[in-house]
Write an enzyme that holds these catalytic residues in place. Structure first.
Site, PDB file in Angstrom:
ATOM      1  N   CYS A  13       0.810  -1.226   0.000  1.00  0.00           N
ATOM      2  CA  CYS A  13       0.000   0.000   0.000  1.00  0.00           C
ATOM      3  C   CYS A  13       0.839   1.268   0.000  1.00  0.00           C
ATOM      4  O   CYS A  13       0.307   2.369  -0.212  1.00  0.00           O
ATOM      5  CB  CYS A  13      -0.935  -0.002   1.190  1.00  0.00           C
ATOM      6  SG  CYS A  13      -2.000  -1.465   1.280  1.00  0.00           S
ATOM      7  N   HIS A  31      -2.797   6.978   2.387  1.00  0.00           N
ATOM      8  CA  HIS A  31      -3.321   5.710   1.876  1.00  0.00           C
ATOM      9  C   HIS A  31      -4.675   5.449   2.519  1.00  0.00           C
ATOM     10  O   HIS A  31      -4.862   5.629   3.727  1.00  0.00           O
ATOM     11  CB  HIS A  31      -2.342   4.586   2.194  1.00  0.00           C
ATOM     12  CG  HIS A  31      -2.945   3.219   2.109  1.00  0.00           C
ATOM     13  ND1 HIS A  31      -3.647   2.788   1.005  1.00  0.00           N
ATOM     14  CD2 HIS A  31      -2.972   2.195   3.005  1.00  0.00           C
ATOM     15  CE1 HIS A  31      -4.074   1.554   1.214  1.00  0.00           C
ATOM     16  NE2 HIS A  31      -3.684   1.176   2.413  1.00  0.00           N
ATOM     17  N   ASN A  79     -10.340   0.032   0.225  1.00  0.00           N
ATOM     18  CA  ASN A  79      -8.872   0.044   0.277  1.00  0.00           C
ATOM     19  C   ASN A  79      -8.340  -0.609  -0.990  1.00  0.00           C
ATOM     20  O   ASN A  79      -8.453  -1.816  -1.166  1.00  0.00           O
ATOM     21  CB  ASN A  79      -8.413  -0.716   1.524  1.00  0.00           C
ATOM     22  CG  ASN A  79      -6.900  -0.784   1.664  1.00  0.00           C
ATOM     23  OD1 ASN A  79      -6.155  -0.590   0.712  1.00  0.00           O
ATOM     24  ND2 ASN A  79      -6.443  -1.083   2.870  1.00  0.00           N
TER      25      ASN A  79
END
Length: 334
Positions: free
Chosen positions: A123, A259, A290
């Site tokens: 990520c 993020h 996500n």
């Protein structure tokens, strides 16, 4: 005999010229996730902030999504693919070890003069790739570098796993990095903590034996509380260091684009960092989940397209994920 080696020109500025995104067509609500996991839809929202997420369909492959996002970024920047010197793709869901996804994307774009490679930093991958692209441009290695974050997280997701099934989603985002008279991308701050790598990882490795067995695939596993504790402890000082290394103060930040891991983490960071009241904060996770390495460019585009942030605004980017690793920099928005 030691002979002199000619080096490149003196460093110049670099900046993000444009952003482009691809969001899959299918929207998946919490009710669908609840049906497969037994979790309550409102519990999912309260623990993650997520109300909906996007799942890619059979025709929305990883190369298709990455290429579509890149084409939009190139069009927005007014740059032809032939001018791109390098394509860097941040991804953990390219299911072939080689060749790199970036090579296929460069070919699809017609970027015949470009080199291409992938970055695997989960990520945090987009911020890692952006740092590399910025240095390429600053040092004259390329005039234009294409950075893409692209993920089909649903390919490595156990859809019955109550710890992860509600979090992850699919999508792609891309930016064009080019030269600038004034610096538009600040120094990167990045770090890795391998002592905590069990907090977020793959359940098993890729092996020929596994690949020969239909339906048996490695899946992402996560200890959510361990990731939350690490993120809330490490990322506040990291964010302050990123801003400081750019020669700025937190009061100079117009937009915060972390993020999109979990809305609770984002809100904790906002509370601890003490931004201005009018600082725009990316909360793309609410509608789109996500998306790992794709989440920061997707969130960047969402802030710009909705008018919450504008061209030239100073934004703090902060990626973090499996490793556990983080990376971030201050940028001027395109």
């Amino acid at each position: 005999m030691t002979s002199a080696i000619r080096t490149l020109d003196e460093p110049r500025g670099s900046r993000i010229l444009a952003v482009g995104t691809y969001r899959p067509e299918r929207v998946v609500g919490n009710e669908h996730i609840a049906a497969g996991t037994g979790l309550d839809p409102e519990w999912i929202a309260s623990r993650s902030g997520i109300r909906t997420r996007r799942y890619a369909g059979p025709d929305e492959s990883l190369p298709v999504m990455a290429t579509a996002a890149a084409q939009k970024a190139l069009a927005e920047a007014g740059i032809d693919a032939s001018q791109i010197g390098c394509v860097v793709v941040a991804t953990i869901t390219h299911l072939e070890q080689m060749p790199a996804l970036a090579v296929e994307v460069a070919h699809r774009l017609g970027a015949r003069a470009a080199t291409a490679f992938d970055v695997s930093a989960a990520c945090a991958g987009f911020c890692h790739a952006l740092a590399l692209a910025s240095d390429m441009v600053r040092l004259g290695q390329t005039d234009y570098t294409l950075v893409i974050g692209a993920e089909r997280m649903t390919d490595i997701l156990d859809h019955s796993d109550r710890d992860t099934a509600f979090l992850f989603a699919d999508g792609a985002g891309a930016v064009v990095v080019g030269p600038s008279e004034q610096p538009g991308i600040g120094p990167v701050v990045w770090r890795a903590d391998g002592s905590r790598n069990s907090a977020l990882k793959m359940s098993r490795g890729w092996t020929p034996k596994l690949l020969d067995e239909p339906g048996v695939w490695p899946a992402i596993t996560m200890s959510g509380w361990k990731v939350y504790r690490w993120a809330t402890g490490e990322l506040v000082p990291a964010a302050r260091e990123i801003v400081s290394r750019a020669g700025l103060e937190l009061g100079d930040v117009d937009a915060f684009i972390p993020h999109q891991a979990n809305l609770l983490i984002t809100e904790h960071l906002v509370s601890e960092l003490g931004f201005r009241e009018d600082t725009a904060v990316a909360r793309d996770i609410i509608a789109n989940g996500n998306t790992s390495a794709a989440s920061i460019p997707l969130a960047m585009e969402q802030l710009l397209s909705t008018g919450q942030a504008g061209s030239g605004d100073t934004a703090l980017l902060l990626g973090f994920g499996a490793g556990l690793v983080f990376a971030g920099q201050v940028v001027h928005l395109p």
